[in-house]
Scaffold this active site. Structure first.
Site, mmCIF file in Angstrom:
data_model
loop_
_atom_site.group_PDB
_atom_site.id
_atom_site.type_symbol
_atom_site.label_atom_id
_atom_site.label_comp_id
_atom_site.label_asym_id
_atom_site.label_seq_id
_atom_site.Cartn_x
_atom_site.Cartn_y
_atom_site.Cartn_z
ATOM 1 C CG ASP A 56 -1.695 1.286 1.365
ATOM 2 O OD1 ASP A 56 -2.199 1.775 0.341
ATOM 3 O OD2 ASP A 56 -1.791 1.820 2.487
ATOM 4 C CB VAL A 57 2.328 3.176 -2.734
ATOM 5 C CG1 VAL A 57 3.292 4.352 -2.868
ATOM 6 C CG2 VAL A 57 3.005 1.874 -3.118
ATOM 7 C CB ILE A 112 5.647 1.937 0.987
ATOM 8 C CG1 ILE A 112 5.882 3.003 -0.089
ATOM 9 C CG2 ILE A 112 5.191 0.623 0.357
ATOM 10 C CD1 ILE A 112 7.021 2.656 -1.037
ATOM 11 C CB VAL A 113 1.645 -0.151 4.809
ATOM 12 C CG1 VAL A 113 1.386 -1.338 5.742
ATOM 13 C CG2 VAL A 113 1.600 1.158 5.600
ATOM 14 C CG ASP A 131 -6.254 6.406 -0.771
ATOM 15 O OD1 ASP A 131 -6.820 6.598 -1.870
ATOM 16 O OD2 ASP A 131 -5.970 7.351 0.016
ATOM 17 N NE ARG A 132 -12.023 9.120 -1.155
ATOM 18 C CZ ARG A 132 -12.711 10.122 -1.679
ATOM 19 N NH1 ARG A 132 -12.277 10.729 -2.776
ATOM 20 N NH2 ARG A 132 -13.835 10.526 -1.133
#
Length: 259
Positions: free
Chosen positions: A6-7, A12-13, A109-110
């Site tokens: 997840d950027v 960044i995760v 992301d949403r």
């Protein structure tokens, strides 16, 4: 074993899932100047640190709100894992209906947060994500993404105050006990954080009212993101903090698209 990436604009995760369980996750800095080789070294070091064999990674999915980084990340995945990553975007199955003027404009992301929340909670929802920006999303129990709004994140507000006001220092984001403060640092903390809590409460109440006008009663309010716990402690407008929401959304989308 699958790798979820997840950027965000700041971090960044990276999560490693095995049999639908997150066994480890890391947070690294987002850097558009890094090459694919540099990202490869960093990811391999993280895997090795936990004795995870890169050859056991069978799939990778990436969600990003930073277009400039995607070339390096996708190349890293192809060279280091010999895998074609799934990239969240147009054409990817999500299981939700995006009721936006232009669905392509909705940030990855949403979408990922909405997919996870809809799949896990199965009810009408308002989803808050406290990141570099704060996003507010309305999703129905039928899986309709109605839309939402975006505001500058808490840290952006804090940094702007430091950068634009010559005599004000950079501060830690901590909630002071009072809004009638007796020094500059707590005065800034109170103004930024209590002001932000007020914003959150107003926007959520307004979203609830607008959803009620559509026949949607009492949506459940979920918060995620780095500052979610900090904000949630100071207001009863948030029903639950779910720090794993984004990674769970990536896992769910991966399962829908892995074929």
């Amino acid at each position: 074993m699958i790798l979820l990436v997840d950027v965000g604009n700041t971090n960044i995760v990276i999560g490693v899932y095995k049999e639908n369980e997150c066994i480890v996750s890391w947070r690294i800095s987002t850097d558009t100047k890094k090459t694919s080789d540099e990202y490869s070294i960093q990811v391999m070091q993280l895997l090795n640190q936990y004795d995870l064999n890169p050859k056991e990674v069978k799939g990778i999915i990436i969600s990003s709100v930073v277009p400039n980084i995607m070339h390096s990340l996708e190349n890293m995945v192809r060279k280091s894992f010999n895998i074609e990553p799934i990239v969240v975007g147009p054409g990817v199955k999500t299981g939700i209906n995006i009721r936006y003027d232009n669905p392509k404009e909705v940030g990855a992301d949403r979408i990922v947060n909405s997919v996870a929340a809809h799949d896990i909670y199965k009810r009408d929802l308002i989803i808050l994500d406290f990141g570099t920006a704060t996003t507010y999303c309305a999703v129905t129990k039928e899986g309709d993404y109605l839309g939402g709004c975006i505001s500058p994140g808490v840290k952006i507000a804090s940094d702007a105050l430091f950068e634009r006001a010559a005599k004000l220092p950079r501060i830690e984001l901590e909630v002071p006990k009072s809004v009638i403060c007796k020094n500059t640092i707590t005065s800034m903390q109170a103004g930024i954080l209590y002001g932000y809590i007020g914003q959150v409460e107003y926007i959520v109440r307004r979203m609830k009212r607008e959803m009620n006008e559509l026949g949607i009663d009492n949506p459940y309010v979920i918060a995620t993101g780095g500052l979610a716990n900090l904000i949630a402690k100071e207001t009863n407008i948030i029903d639950k903090v779910d720090s794993s929401l984004t990674l769970e959304g990536l896992r769910i989308i991966y399962e829908k698209n892995k074929e």
